[in-house]
Every structure is written in C-alpha cells, then in structure tokens.
Design a protein around this motif. Structure first.
Motif, short mmCIF file in Angstrom:
data_model
loop_
_atom_site.label_atom_id
_atom_site.label_comp_id
_atom_site.label_asym_id
_atom_site.label_seq_id
_atom_site.Cartn_x
_atom_site.Cartn_y
_atom_site.Cartn_z
N LEU A 152 34.34 47.87 39.64
CA LEU A 152 33.33 47.40 39.99
C LEU A 152 32.97 45.57 38.97
O LEU A 152 32.79 45.27 40.42
N PHE A 153 32.36 45.98 38.18
CA PHE A 153 32.35 44.12 37.23
C PHE A 153 33.52 44.19 37.08
O PHE A 153 33.02 42.72 36.19
N SER A 156 38.13 42.96 40.47
CA SER A 156 37.08 43.04 41.23
C SER A 156 36.25 42.01 42.23
O SER A 156 36.63 40.63 40.92
N PHE A 157 35.69 41.95 43.13
CA PHE A 157 35.38 40.30 43.89
C PHE A 157 34.29 40.67 42.99
O PHE A 157 33.70 38.40 42.89
N PHE A 158 33.54 41.14 42.74
CA PHE A 158 32.12 40.60 42.14
C PHE A 158 32.48 40.68 41.02
O PHE A 158 31.40 39.57 40.45
N GLY A 159 33.39 40.72 39.72
CA GLY A 159 33.87 40.85 38.48
C GLY A 159 34.10 39.36 39.11
O GLY A 159 33.90 38.36 37.79
N ARG A 160 35.29 39.02 39.48
CA ARG A 160 35.24 37.46 39.35
C ARG A 160 34.52 36.61 39.79
O ARG A 160 34.07 35.31 38.74
N PHE A 161 33.44 36.97 40.90
CA PHE A 161 31.94 36.24 41.63
C PHE A 161 31.37 36.09 40.33
O PHE A 161 30.91 34.66 39.41
N ILE A 162 30.97 36.58 39.41
CA ILE A 162 30.43 36.85 38.57
C ILE A 162 30.69 35.88 36.83
O ILE A 162 30.05 35.08 36.22
N SER A 207 32.80 37.27 31.71
CA SER A 207 32.81 38.96 31.74
C SER A 207 31.69 39.36 31.50
O SER A 207 31.52 38.94 30.74
#
Length: 223
Positions: free
Chosen positions: A67-68, A72-78, A85
C-alpha cells in the motif's frame, strides 16, 4: 545503562502512545457508527476493520508495504509530497502499530455505545438537548469506561507489535527498533541479560495495563 539500551524503550513508548491516540479517535468514531447505525456494506466494512486480529502479522506487514511502497500510487504520492518514502521510518512503525491495534479499540468502543440505555439519551433529547449535546454530555461519558479500556488495550497491542513492524518499518537502531525487535536482536546475539531486561519491562507494562483495563470493564458492567 548505555543510551542504546533506552532507545528501543523510548521508541516503543512514543510509537505506542501515538498509535493509541490515533486509534482512540478513529476507533471511537467508527465504534459509534458501528454500534448505532445500519447501512449497506456495514458487515463488509467491519470485517475489513477486524482483519488484523486474525491475519498473521507478516501478512499485515506485506499489505502495508504494497500500500505504501514505491510501486503503489499512494506510496509514490507520499514520496512526491514529502520527498522520501515512508517505509523504514518512525511513521511506518506507528502505522503498523495503529493498524494492528485498531480492531481492539473499535470493538471496545462499539460495545460501550451498544450497552448505553437509549432511554437516557431520549430523555435528554425530550428536555431540549441537541444531538451533539446528547452525544457529548450523555453518550460519551457513559461509554467512557469502554473507551478507556480500548485505549489501554490498543496501547498494549501497539507496545508488543513485532511482525508487521519488522517488515514495514525494519529494525533500525535509534529509528525504528522497538522493544520486541530489540529482544529479537539480543536473542540472536546471545545477550540474554539485555533480552531479560526488555522482557521483564514488557511483562510489567502488560500486567499494569491488564489490571487497569479490568477495573474499567467492571465499571462498564455496573452501568
């Protein structure tokens, strides 16, 4: 004691306290909704919320990585938002602890809200109290023993978390190494004295929390 000995203790306490606060807020809100509201998909949502109780910690850690993680999209967004990361950080350890502790908080909060006599709330509403006032001054205080019990059990669960934390946050001394992972390292190194010190601390903390939670549960049963 050397500073390195105290670092896992400090990290365990700060991570567990933060996780308890997070799940305390979200667990109380969702526990109220789960105990008082009926809606389509409720059973599925509750099943997902309670999954960390029955899933192996390694599976929880694996899912958190997916997920993070970097893929993952969410991980790249963070990574785009914060420039790094979240994996193998203090925040990763806190997230892992929160995820495994949440079901306990949710269950206790839900039980507390379900056990409240609705006639008491109804009487307050008849006297002119708004829904917000009824919740703040009637519902929440009556559910307080259950909520406090949930907070204590959530803290204890977060304090003893090992598997998901090891996978998602790693075992970095001074950064993500908590007491459970420190015990594992001490055992691997053959340092039984340090391992026993950490074990005794965990046992003492766990016994105190269980005693306090039992006191709150007895208060809850008397309501």
């Amino acid at each position: 004691m050397h500073l390195a000995f105290w670092q896992p203790i400090y990290l365990s306490l700060t991570i567990s306290l933060t996780a308890a606060i997070v799940v305390g807020v979200f667990g109380t809100i969702t526990g109220f909704i789960g105990g008082r509201k009926s809606f389509k998909g409720k059973l599925m949502l509750e099943t997902v919320a309670l999954l960390p109780i029955v899933l192996p910690p390694s599976v929880v850690g694996f899912l958190l990585i997916k997920l993070f993680g970097h893929t993952s999209f969410f991980g790249r967004f963070i990574e785009w938002l914060f420039g790094e990361s979240i994996l193998f950080t203090w925040w990763a350890a806190t997230i892992a602890a929160s995820v495994v502790a949440f079901p306990l908080m949710y269950q206790m909060a839900k039980t507390g809200f379900v056990q409240i006599d609705k006639e008491i709330e109804g009487a307050a509403a008849v006297d002119g109290a708004s829904k917000a006032m009824v919740f703040m001054y009637i519902t929440l205080p009556l559910a307080k023993p259950a909520i406090l019990t949930g907070l204590l059990l959530s803290f204890a669960r977060a304090f003893g978390e090992f598997g998901a934390t090891l996978m998602f946050a790693g075992n970095i001394p001074g950064k993500t190494q908590t007491i459970p992972t420190a015990i594992y390292v001490a055992m691997e190194a053959g340092d039984m004295f340090i391992a026993w010190l950490y074990v005794v601390m965990c046992v003492v903390v766990s016994v105190l929390i269980l005693l306090l939670s039992t006191m709150f549960q007895r208060k809850m049963l008397k309501l």
